[in-house]
Enzyme design. Structure first.
Site, PDB file in Angstrom:
ATOM      1  N   CYS A   1      -0.525   3.718  -6.430  1.00 40.52           N
ATOM      2  CA  CYS A   1      -1.549   3.034  -5.629  1.00 40.52           C
ATOM      3  C   CYS A   1      -1.641   1.616  -6.164  1.00 40.52           C
ATOM      4  O   CYS A   1      -1.741   1.411  -7.383  1.00 40.52           O
ATOM      5  CB  CYS A   1      -2.890   3.745  -5.778  1.00 40.52           C
ATOM      6  SG  CYS A   1      -4.242   2.858  -4.952  1.00 40.52           S
TER       7      CYS A   1
ATOM      8  N   CYS B   1       0.864  -1.175   0.000  1.00 45.52           N
ATOM      9  CA  CYS B   1       0.000   0.000   0.000  1.00 45.52           C
ATOM     10  C   CYS B   1       0.905   1.230   0.000  1.00 45.52           C
ATOM     11  O   CYS B   1       1.685   1.421   0.945  1.00 45.52           O
ATOM     12  CB  CYS B   1      -0.861  -0.041   1.261  1.00 45.52           C
ATOM     13  SG  CYS B   1      -1.888   1.407   1.516  1.00 45.52           S
TER      14      CYS B   1
END
Ligand code: DGL
Length: 262
Positions: free
Chosen positions: A183, A72
């Site tokens: 992302c 992440c």
């Protein structure tokens, strides 16, 4: 049971990293944890993101995971050094937007970065741009709706395409030739992005180098690792495991069964 590889994301985006690790280390158990209850992280403050990530790491630590892959960007840019200090016995691999290779490879010296709101505003990302893309024109977009499209399994809907056009039309008209994913959800949008922006655009995302780094750790530390090729990976979520399994199955194009983390 030997040590497992832990993979953590706020949601399903980390599966893009999971998929690459699995290709390189098929016989190694991976334990995936998605914190759906608190997702998305990208609209939260840095301190909250850190605290939630610490809880996630504790969960994976209890399951004997090391290394732990922070799959992440939002959690990595929000505090990777902090997690390393707090858990000195765990090896961490973080995920950050590959701005350096994008800037080097861009012919027009115009690049687009797509990430979450938190990552787009983070000091970490600003520093990467300053260090490595000084000579480039950079469009830095935080795109929370795109995270949502992946989580809802609606990546190929017209609505997603028009959102993408909203971000990409101007940079593409101006000559941008590279898109950097900041992302881990966005590799699942690659096909749609190519449809919207044309196949000439270069997409850069870090899941393969991250997987290579995990393999490097594995090779340096083989003895404590399990060798059973039949071993099954485990997928945990703090959210609704049934719906999440359905979307995950669609994303990875194979049966994925999430179970409740607690
Ligand atoms: N997949 C995450 C990332 O790479 C964040 C998604 C979110 O929770 O906002 O940043």
């Amino acid at each position: 049971m030997g040590q497992s590889i832990g993979v953590f994301d706020s949601g399903l985006g980390g599966l893009s990293v999971y998929r690459e690790i699995k290709k390189l280390l098929p016989g190694q158990r991976i334990i995936y944890f998605a914190d759906h209850k608190n997702a998305p992280y990208g609209t939260r403050k840095e301190k909250e993101i850190r605290n939630l990530t610490i809880r996630a790491i504790e969960f994976l630590k209890q399951k004997s995971c090391s290394p732990v892959v922070i799959a992440c960007n939002t959690a990595t840019t929000g505090g990777i050094d902090f997690y390393r200090r707090k858990f000195p016995n765990i090896s961490f691999v973080g995920v950050v937007p590959p701005i350096k290779p994008a800037a080097i490879g861009s012919k027009s010296k115009k690049i687009v970065i797509l990430s979450t709101t938190a990552t787009s505003k983070s000091k970490y990302l600003k520093r990467l741009i300053k260090w490595f893309a000084r000579d480039c024109k950079v469009w830095n977009f935080g795109c929370p709706e795109l995270v949502e499209a992946v989580e809802n399994g609606t990546v190929d809907r017209e609505k997603t395409k028009s959102m993408l056009r909203r971000y990409l039309d101007k940079p593409l008209k101006d000559g941008a030739d590279s898109i950097v994913f900041g992302c881990t959800h966005f590799p699942f949008l690659s096909k749609v992005i190519k449809e919207v922006s044309g196949s000439g655009i270069k997409i850069l995302e870090p899941s393969k180098p991250v997987a290579t780094q995990v393999r490097r750790i594995y090779q340096n530390d083989q003895r404590s690792w399990s060798k059973n090729v039949k071993i099954l990976d485990k997928f945990y979520t703090s959210g609704n495991s049934r719906t999440i399994s359905q979307v995950a199955t669609k994303l990875l194009k194979r049966g994925i069964n999430f179970q409740n983390a607690y």
